[in-house]
Design a protein around this motif. Sequence first.
Motif, PDB file in Angstrom:
ATOM      1  N   GLN A  17       0.830  -1.203   0.000  1.00 39.61           N
ATOM      2  CA  GLN A  17       0.000   0.000   0.000  1.00 39.61           C
ATOM      3  C   GLN A  17       0.864   1.253   0.000  1.00 39.61           C
ATOM      4  OE1 GLN A  17      -3.308   0.334  -0.247  1.00 39.61           O
ATOM      5  NE2 GLN A  17      -3.246   2.564  -0.080  1.00 39.61           N
ATOM      6  N   HIS A  18       1.954   1.240   0.775  1.00 38.79           N
ATOM      7  CA  HIS A  18       2.821   2.415   0.878  1.00 38.79           C
ATOM      8  C   HIS A  18       3.534   2.679  -0.441  1.00 38.79           C
ATOM      9  CE1 HIS A  18       5.268   5.411   2.960  1.00 38.79           C
ATOM     10  NE2 HIS A  18       6.323   4.915   2.309  1.00 38.79           N
ATOM     11  N   LEU A  19       3.960   1.607  -1.122  1.00 37.08           N
ATOM     12  CA  LEU A  19       4.729   1.787  -2.356  1.00 37.08           C
ATOM     13  C   LEU A  19       3.851   2.016  -3.579  1.00 37.08           C
ATOM     14  CD1 LEU A  19       7.593  -0.892  -2.084  1.00 37.08           C
ATOM     15  CD2 LEU A  19       7.766   1.575  -1.763  1.00 37.08           C
ATOM     16  N   PHE A  20       2.751   1.275  -3.682  1.00 37.08           N
ATOM     17  CA  PHE A  20       1.995   1.251  -4.929  1.00 37.08           C
ATOM     18  C   PHE A  20       0.539   1.715  -4.792  1.00 37.08           C
ATOM     19  CE2 PHE A  20       5.062  -2.314  -5.021  1.00 37.08           C
ATOM     20  CZ  PHE A  20       5.947  -1.774  -5.949  1.00 37.08           C
ATOM     21  N   GLY A  21       0.081   1.904  -3.586  1.00 33.85           N
ATOM     22  CA  GLY A  21      -1.317   2.260  -3.423  1.00 33.85           C
ATOM     23  C   GLY A  21      -2.219   1.070  -3.717  1.00 33.85           C
ATOM     24  N   ASP A  22      -3.423   1.354  -4.129  1.00 31.44           N
ATOM     25  CA  ASP A  22      -4.372   0.271  -4.422  1.00 31.44           C
ATOM     26  C   ASP A  22      -4.048  -0.370  -5.771  1.00 31.44           C
ATOM     27  OD1 ASP A  22      -5.784   0.709  -2.070  1.00 31.44           O
ATOM     28  OD2 ASP A  22      -7.006   2.296  -3.004  1.00 31.44           O
ATOM     29  N   LEU A  23      -3.930  -1.696  -5.768  1.00 33.04           N
ATOM     30  CA  LEU A  23      -3.651  -2.442  -6.988  1.00 33.04           C
ATOM     31  C   LEU A  23      -4.827  -3.352  -7.309  1.00 33.04           C
ATOM     32  CD1 LEU A  23       0.058  -3.542  -6.338  1.00 33.04           C
ATOM     33  CD2 LEU A  23      -0.725  -1.675  -7.792  1.00 33.04           C
ATOM     34  N   ALA A  24      -5.059  -3.525  -8.623  1.00 33.27           N
ATOM     35  CA  ALA A  24      -6.135  -4.436  -9.033  1.00 33.27           C
ATOM     36  C   ALA A  24      -5.821  -5.857  -8.593  1.00 33.27           C
ATOM     37  CB  ALA A  24      -6.318  -4.358 -10.547  1.00 33.27           C
ATOM     38  N   ASN A  25      -4.548  -6.252  -8.735  1.00 38.85           N
ATOM     39  CA  ASN A  25      -4.107  -7.584  -8.309  1.00 38.85           C
ATOM     40  C   ASN A  25      -2.971  -7.412  -7.311  1.00 38.85           C
ATOM     41  OD1 ASN A  25      -5.853  -9.122 -10.064  1.00 38.85           O
ATOM     42  ND2 ASN A  25      -4.517  -8.523 -11.756  1.00 38.85           N
ATOM     43  N   GLY A  26      -3.240  -7.601  -6.053  1.00 42.69           N
ATOM     44  CA  GLY A  26      -2.218  -7.473  -5.023  1.00 42.69           C
ATOM     45  C   GLY A  26      -1.538  -8.800  -4.738  1.00 42.69           C
ATOM     46  N   HIS A  27      -0.681  -8.800  -3.739  1.00 45.12           N
ATOM     47  CA  HIS A  27       0.103 -10.000  -3.444  1.00 45.12           C
ATOM     48  C   HIS A  27      -0.765 -11.151  -2.953  1.00 45.12           C
ATOM     49  CE1 HIS A  27       0.012  -9.955   1.012  1.00 45.12           C
ATOM     50  NE2 HIS A  27      -0.169  -8.650   0.859  1.00 45.12           N
ATOM     51  N   ARG A  28      -1.948 -10.861  -2.434  1.00 46.44           N
ATOM     52  CA  ARG A  28      -2.798 -11.935  -1.914  1.00 46.44           C
ATOM     53  C   ARG A  28      -3.493 -12.718  -3.035  1.00 46.44           C
ATOM     54  NH1 ARG A  28      -4.376 -11.732   3.688  1.00 46.44           N
ATOM     55  NH2 ARG A  28      -3.424  -9.970   4.790  1.00 46.44           N
ATOM     56  N   THR A  29      -3.575 -12.142  -4.235  1.00 44.71           N
ATOM     57  CA  THR A  29      -4.285 -12.812  -5.325  1.00 44.71           C
ATOM     58  C   THR A  29      -3.403 -13.078  -6.536  1.00 44.71           C
ATOM     59  OG1 THR A  29      -5.026 -10.667  -6.186  1.00 44.71           O
ATOM     60  CG2 THR A  29      -6.498 -11.826  -4.652  1.00 44.71           C
ATOM     61  N   ASP A  30      -2.208 -12.485  -6.574  1.00 46.35           N
ATOM     62  CA  ASP A  30      -1.335 -12.612  -7.749  1.00 46.35           C
ATOM     63  C   ASP A  30       0.012 -13.182  -7.308  1.00 46.35           C
ATOM     64  OD1 ASP A  30       0.565 -12.056  -9.854  1.00 46.35           O
ATOM     65  OD2 ASP A  30      -0.884 -10.643 -10.702  1.00 46.35           O
ATOM     66  N   ARG A  31       0.320 -14.381  -7.775  1.00 41.37           N
ATOM     67  CA  ARG A  31       1.566 -15.047  -7.354  1.00 41.37           C
ATOM     68  C   ARG A  31       2.799 -14.250  -7.771  1.00 41.37           C
ATOM     69  NH1 ARG A  31       3.237 -20.325  -6.158  1.00 41.37           N
ATOM     70  NH2 ARG A  31       5.388 -20.773  -6.751  1.00 41.37           N
ATOM     71  N   ALA A  32       2.815 -13.770  -9.034  1.00 41.00           N
ATOM     72  CA  ALA A  32       3.968 -13.000  -9.511  1.00 41.00           C
ATOM     73  C   ALA A  32       4.127 -11.720  -8.697  1.00 41.00           C
ATOM     74  CB  ALA A  32       3.812 -12.686 -10.992  1.00 41.00           C
ATOM     75  N   GLU A  33       3.028 -11.082  -8.385  1.00 39.50           N
ATOM     76  CA  GLU A  33       3.078  -9.861  -7.573  1.00 39.50           C
ATOM     77  C   GLU A  33       3.611 -10.167  -6.174  1.00 39.50           C
ATOM     78  OE1 GLU A  33       2.736  -5.896  -6.549  1.00 39.50           O
ATOM     79  OE2 GLU A  33       2.420  -6.792  -8.526  1.00 39.50           O
ATOM     80  N   ALA A  34       3.186 -11.294  -5.605  1.00 39.57           N
ATOM     81  CA  ALA A  34       3.627 -11.670  -4.264  1.00 39.57           C
ATOM     82  C   ALA A  34       5.127 -11.941  -4.233  1.00 39.57           C
ATOM     83  CB  ALA A  34       2.854 -12.906  -3.798  1.00 39.57           C
ATOM     84  N   GLU A  35       5.637 -12.667  -5.242  1.00 44.26           N
ATOM     85  CA  GLU A  35       7.069 -12.970  -5.272  1.00 44.26           C
ATOM     86  C   GLU A  35       7.893 -11.703  -5.460  1.00 44.26           C
ATOM     87  OE1 GLU A  35       7.814 -15.919  -8.228  1.00 44.26           O
ATOM     88  OE2 GLU A  35       7.148 -17.592  -6.947  1.00 44.26           O
ATOM     89  N   GLY A  36       7.469 -10.845  -6.395  1.00 42.55           N
ATOM     90  CA  GLY A  36       8.203  -9.608  -6.618  1.00 42.55           C
ATOM     91  C   GLY A  36       8.205  -8.718  -5.393  1.00 42.55           C
ATOM     92  N   LEU A  37       7.060  -8.626  -4.718  1.00 36.13           N
ATOM     93  CA  LEU A  37       6.955  -7.797  -3.520  1.00 36.13           C
ATOM     94  C   LEU A  37       7.825  -8.361  -2.397  1.00 36.13           C
ATOM     95  CD1 LEU A  37       5.295  -5.251  -2.687  1.00 36.13           C
ATOM     96  CD2 LEU A  37       3.724  -6.826  -1.548  1.00 36.13           C
ATOM     97  N   LEU A  38       7.815  -9.684  -2.260  1.00 44.57           N
ATOM     98  CA  LEU A  38       8.607 -10.318  -1.211  1.00 44.57           C
ATOM     99  C   LEU A  38      10.095 -10.104  -1.453  1.00 44.57           C
ATOM    100  CD1 LEU A  38       8.156 -11.998   1.346  1.00 44.57           C
ATOM    101  CD2 LEU A  38       8.420 -14.055  -0.042  1.00 44.57           C
ATOM    102  N   HIS A  39      10.535 -10.250  -2.700  1.00 42.98           N
ATOM    103  CA  HIS A  39      11.944 -10.023  -3.023  1.00 42.98           C
ATOM    104  C   HIS A  39      12.340  -8.579  -2.724  1.00 42.98           C
ATOM    105  CE1 HIS A  39      11.909 -13.586  -6.104  1.00 42.98           C
ATOM    106  NE2 HIS A  39      11.719 -13.970  -4.855  1.00 42.98           N
ATOM    107  N   SER A  40      11.470  -7.654  -3.106  1.00 42.31           N
ATOM    108  CA  SER A  40      11.756  -6.241  -2.858  1.00 42.31           C
ATOM    109  C   SER A  40      11.838  -5.957  -1.366  1.00 42.31           C
ATOM    110  CB  SER A  40      10.659  -5.384  -3.490  1.00 42.31           C
ATOM    111  OG  SER A  40      10.852  -4.017  -3.199  1.00 42.31           O
ATOM    112  N   LEU A  41      10.957  -6.578  -0.587  1.00 43.42           N
ATOM    113  CA  LEU A  41      10.962  -6.358   0.856  1.00 43.42           C
ATOM    114  C   LEU A  41      12.241  -6.894   1.491  1.00 43.42           C
ATOM    115  CD1 LEU A  41       9.633  -5.487   3.486  1.00 43.42           C
ATOM    116  CD2 LEU A  41       8.398  -7.673   3.513  1.00 43.42           C
ATOM    117  N   VAL A  42      12.695  -8.065   1.031  1.00 38.73           N
ATOM    118  CA  VAL A  42      13.930  -8.637   1.588  1.00 38.73           C
ATOM    119  C   VAL A  42      15.112  -7.715   1.310  1.00 38.73           C
ATOM    120  CG1 VAL A  42      15.576 -10.533   1.365  1.00 38.73           C
ATOM    121  CG2 VAL A  42      13.136 -11.023   1.505  1.00 38.73           C
TER     122      VAL A  42
END
Length: 264
Positions: A17-42
Amino acid sequence: MTERMQATALALDAYEQHLFGDLANGHRTDRAEAEGLLHSLVVDLINYGEGNHLDVVDLLDALVQARIDRGGALTNPRYSFRLNTEVQFRDHAAEHHRGFITELKSSGPRQEEIECRLRIPGLVDPQHTLTSMLEPATRLTPLRTRTRGTAFSALEVEDLIIDLVTALPAQGSETGADPQVLADLAELSAALATWAGTKPDHVLHHLRHQTREIRTLNQPSSAARRAAAAFPNDIAASLAREQPPAPSPSHPTPPRPSTRPRQM
């Protein structure tokens, strides 16, 4: 979903939410989004840690090494356990101890025939078994000390205890010692004993014995000895037996360089 996983998902919610705001497909519903977000967070966690003088890289490295110990594409299946791997017995009911592999010796072509020797904190005598009887040990919870930073593994806790014992007077007396050092010793030995399945006083006795050997023989520290142990013992022995052939008599031996100092 466990409580800790739910907390992680909420953290990712806030990060996203802080980086991208509201997304149509967030990490809870999009596997690619979840992996990319997790890598960025690490990556951001590593940078945040370094910027605030917090040790995050060592923890990540320890987690990666633990994953390798459990087997991976780059791991030779015959030696899925390395020297100094933290292990426990598969049959917890029969044997509850945990420790570190100090020797590997292959006695046959099959993986289950690899013999090994274990060092269990709190037991002076080494234990002998087969790697087929072992599994990667449950990791010790990172432990923050007063005088030596944070230990992220049982092996690091053992090293810290040896360092603290070495800093005490050679005769082992605790009179006049720094109270913070003594408090760290007590907490570290208790944590290591709980992990190893032994008793804190036995752990201290065992590691004091190791420290006396290091002092008496002027040996390098335990960390340095581990760094020098690059191969399982039978591989090192095989390499040692493969001596280079002696020079042929038809080829004269080149003259040895002079040991006299050169004149300027």
